[in-house]
Design a protein around this motif. Sequence first.
Motif, PDB file in Angstrom:
ATOM      1  N   UNK A 163     -27.023  28.367  -0.731  1.00 30.84           N
ATOM      2  CA  UNK A 163     -27.757  27.167  -1.091  1.00 30.84           C
ATOM      3  C   UNK A 163     -26.808  25.987  -1.309  1.00 30.84           C
ATOM      4  N   UNK A 164     -25.620  26.258  -1.845  1.00 28.07           N
ATOM      5  CA  UNK A 164     -24.674  25.159  -2.082  1.00 28.07           C
ATOM      6  C   UNK A 164     -24.209  24.533  -0.775  1.00 28.07           C
ATOM      7  N   UNK A 165     -23.921  25.371   0.229  1.00 27.87           N
ATOM      8  CA  UNK A 165     -23.407  24.818   1.479  1.00 27.87           C
ATOM      9  C   UNK A 165     -24.533  24.293   2.374  1.00 27.87           C
ATOM     10  N   UNK A 166     -25.785  24.580   1.981  1.00 26.34           N
ATOM     11  CA  UNK A 166     -26.920  24.104   2.785  1.00 26.34           C
ATOM     12  C   UNK A 166     -27.785  23.117   1.996  1.00 26.34           C
ATOM     13  N   UNK A 167     -27.151  22.331   1.117  1.00 26.22           N
ATOM     14  CA  UNK A 167     -27.956  21.413   0.312  1.00 26.22           C
ATOM     15  C   UNK A 167     -28.544  20.276   1.138  1.00 26.22           C
ATOM     16  N   UNK A 168     -28.124  20.143   2.404  1.00 25.76           N
ATOM     17  CA  UNK A 168     -28.749  19.155   3.290  1.00 25.76           C
ATOM     18  C   UNK A 168     -30.111  19.634   3.782  1.00 25.76           C
ATOM     19  N   UNK A 169     -30.434  20.915   3.530  1.00 20.94           N
ATOM     20  CA  UNK A 169     -31.730  21.481   3.907  1.00 20.94           C
ATOM     21  C   UNK A 169     -32.551  21.681   2.645  1.00 20.94           C
ATOM     22  N   UNK A 170     -33.749  21.122   2.614  1.00 24.91           N
ATOM     23  CA  UNK A 170     -34.621  21.250   1.453  1.00 24.91           C
ATOM     24  C   UNK A 170     -36.009  21.716   1.891  1.00 24.91           C
ATOM     25  N   UNK A 171     -36.775  22.196   0.923  1.00 21.98           N
ATOM     26  CA  UNK A 171     -38.046  22.876   1.210  1.00 21.98           C
ATOM     27  C   UNK A 171     -39.170  22.260   0.393  1.00 21.98           C
ATOM     28  N   UNK A 172     -40.280  21.948   1.052  1.00 21.70           N
ATOM     29  CA  UNK A 172     -41.473  21.459   0.372  1.00 21.70           C
ATOM     30  C   UNK A 172     -42.482  22.603   0.315  1.00 21.70           C
ATOM     31  N   UNK A 173     -42.864  22.991  -0.895  1.00 20.18           N
ATOM     32  CA  UNK A 173     -43.718  24.160  -1.091  1.00 20.18           C
ATOM     33  C   UNK A 173     -45.108  23.958  -0.494  1.00 20.18           C
ATOM     34  N   UNK A 174     -45.692  25.086  -0.094  1.00 16.91           N
ATOM     35  CA  UNK A 174     -47.053  25.064   0.420  1.00 16.91           C
ATOM     36  C   UNK A 174     -48.038  24.586  -0.649  1.00 16.91           C
ATOM     37  N   UNK A 175     -47.794  24.987  -1.894  1.00 21.01           N
ATOM     38  CA  UNK A 175     -48.634  24.555  -3.007  1.00 21.01           C
ATOM     39  C   UNK A 175     -47.764  23.746  -3.968  1.00 21.01           C
ATOM     40  N   UNK A 176     -47.626  22.438  -3.751  1.00 16.91           N
ATOM     41  CA  UNK A 176     -46.719  21.649  -4.586  1.00 16.91           C
ATOM     42  C   UNK A 176     -47.141  21.615  -6.046  1.00 16.91           C
ATOM     43  N   UNK A 177     -48.444  21.756  -6.321  1.00 17.27           N
ATOM     44  CA  UNK A 177     -48.898  21.768  -7.702  1.00 17.27           C
ATOM     45  C   UNK A 177     -48.339  22.947  -8.467  1.00 17.27           C
ATOM     46  N   UNK A 178     -48.279  24.126  -7.804  1.00 19.08           N
ATOM     47  CA  UNK A 178     -47.749  25.313  -8.455  1.00 19.08           C
ATOM     48  C   UNK A 178     -46.242  25.213  -8.680  1.00 19.08           C
ATOM     49  N   UNK A 179     -45.574  24.323  -7.922  1.00 20.82           N
ATOM     50  CA  UNK A 179     -44.128  24.162  -8.063  1.00 20.82           C
ATOM     51  C   UNK A 179     -43.767  23.157  -9.159  1.00 20.82           C
ATOM     52  N   UNK A 180     -44.777  22.548  -9.781  1.00 18.34           N
ATOM     53  CA  UNK A 180     -44.539  21.582 -10.859  1.00 18.34           C
ATOM     54  C   UNK A 180     -44.817  22.240 -12.209  1.00 18.34           C
ATOM     55  N   UNK A 181     -43.946  22.034 -13.165  1.00 19.68           N
ATOM     56  CA  UNK A 181     -44.134  22.581 -14.507  1.00 19.68           C
ATOM     57  C   UNK A 181     -45.310  21.876 -15.174  1.00 19.68           C
ATOM     58  N   UNK A 182     -46.370  22.613 -15.552  1.00 17.76           N
ATOM     59  CA  UNK A 182     -47.556  21.966 -16.118  1.00 17.76           C
ATOM     60  C   UNK A 182     -47.297  21.287 -17.461  1.00 17.76           C
ATOM     61  N   UNK A 183     -46.183  21.638 -18.140  1.00 20.73           N
ATOM     62  CA  UNK A 183     -45.900  21.078 -19.447  1.00 20.73           C
ATOM     63  C   UNK A 183     -44.980  19.855 -19.376  1.00 20.73           C
ATOM     64  N   UNK A 184     -44.510  19.545 -18.185  1.00 18.81           N
ATOM     65  CA  UNK A 184     -43.593  18.421 -18.005  1.00 18.81           C
ATOM     66  C   UNK A 184     -44.287  17.280 -17.302  1.00 18.81           C
ATOM     67  N   UNK A 185     -43.997  16.070 -17.749  1.00 16.46           N
ATOM     68  CA  UNK A 185     -44.459  14.905 -17.003  1.00 16.46           C
ATOM     69  C   UNK A 185     -43.713  14.828 -15.666  1.00 16.46           C
ATOM     70  N   UNK A 186     -44.332  14.148 -14.716  1.00 14.57           N
ATOM     71  CA  UNK A 186     -43.762  14.041 -13.375  1.00 14.57           C
ATOM     72  C   UNK A 186     -42.352  13.451 -13.427  1.00 14.57           C
ATOM     73  N   UNK A 187     -42.162  12.420 -14.253  1.00 13.26           N
ATOM     74  CA  UNK A 187     -40.854  11.779 -14.337  1.00 13.26           C
ATOM     75  C   UNK A 187     -39.762  12.737 -14.777  1.00 13.26           C
ATOM     76  N   UNK A 188     -40.072  13.608 -15.747  1.00 15.87           N
ATOM     77  CA  UNK A 188     -39.085  14.572 -16.228  1.00 15.87           C
ATOM     78  C   UNK A 188     -38.739  15.581 -15.143  1.00 15.87           C
ATOM     79  N   UNK A 189     -39.741  16.005 -14.382  1.00 13.38           N
ATOM     80  CA  UNK A 189     -39.498  16.948 -13.287  1.00 13.38           C
ATOM     81  C   UNK A 189     -38.592  16.336 -12.229  1.00 13.38           C
ATOM     82  N   UNK A 190     -38.867  15.091 -11.858  1.00 12.76           N
ATOM     83  CA  UNK A 190     -38.045  14.427 -10.841  1.00 12.76           C
ATOM     84  C   UNK A 190     -36.623  14.197 -11.347  1.00 12.76           C
ATOM     85  N   UNK A 191     -36.493  13.819 -12.623  1.00 12.96           N
ATOM     86  CA  UNK A 191     -35.161  13.576 -13.183  1.00 12.96           C
ATOM     87  C   UNK A 191     -34.353  14.866 -13.263  1.00 12.96           C
TER      88      UNK A 191
END
Length: 330
Positions: free
Chosen positions: A87-115
């Motif tokens: 993963x370190x040597x392939x950080x130019x490759x990123x993945x967008x989850x099929x269910x982005x809602x499930x990939x977000x912490x429900x207890x965190x605001x969006x800004x905290x997740x992005x930061x």
Amino acid sequence: MPEILGATGLVVELGARRGLLRHRAGMRAVDGVDLSIAQGETFGIVGESGCGKTTLARALLGLQRESSGEIRLEGRTVSGLEPRAARRVRDAVQYVHQDPGAALDPWWRVGATLAEGLAIHGVTDRAEQRARIAETLAAVGLDAAMTDRYPHELSGGQQRRIGLARILLLRPKVVILDEPTAGLDLSVQAAVLRLLRDLRARFGLTYVFISHDLSVVRRVCDRVAVMYLGRVVEHGSAATIFAEPRHPYTRALIAAAPHLDGRESGPSLPGDPPSLRAIPPGCRFHPRCAAAAETCTRREPVLEEAGLAHAVACLRWRDLAPETPGRDAA
């Protein structure tokens, strides 16, 4: 365009166990796959559930270690590493989850997740974080005030945009999109697809587009690889694959796909794919193929040229008369 991401002879085994006295073979979820993805293109990977699409994506990303074969990123060999190092040597490759809602912490605001993503990648200055988050949210069509919301307060389309923003903050070169329009209304699907097109042009992105929706693949992909039981059975430009499919499996997928213009779809493929632990001899597709001959049960086909930048792995593709996509050809 030059290759940005590629693989040769890629094999991924799942469930293998190696010990001092005992070895248990795994299931080959990806079995000898060759890929070459050009910089700036949208490369589609299609096939039924269980065909190996997601496992292939995880191997390219570095989350799943390959058993053998080579993976290349921007001309460098990056295979043969443990997942964390990969993963370190392939950080130019990123993945967008099929269910982005499930990939977000429900207890965190969006800004905290992005930061958090920025902090993990070394951007710890709060002012720089806020500036980059606001810029990226604007790029995906969202207001900076979105940072104060929780995931459950977002619509499906907004969750997709947040998922894209989360990845774009890391400034990737290749983005793997896993079913990016699944579960969305048609109008929202169209908006997401327009956004993906605009982001690709603006940031110079390359997409690996995994989808069951052939109508979407036909519209957005430059080239397409069709997978069945861990192998690529046909690949070529999207225009060629949909106009002149050569493999019976590809033809059947296209025939069974729903049509937006009201035309009836062809019948679904008969039966289910066999287990990876019980792959049939010869052509893997022959138990479900109406065009199979006796030789298909004994000989395993390999990819061969079927036209300009078009390859197919079928023993009988030359014998099968061309058919119009949309009719059952299996």
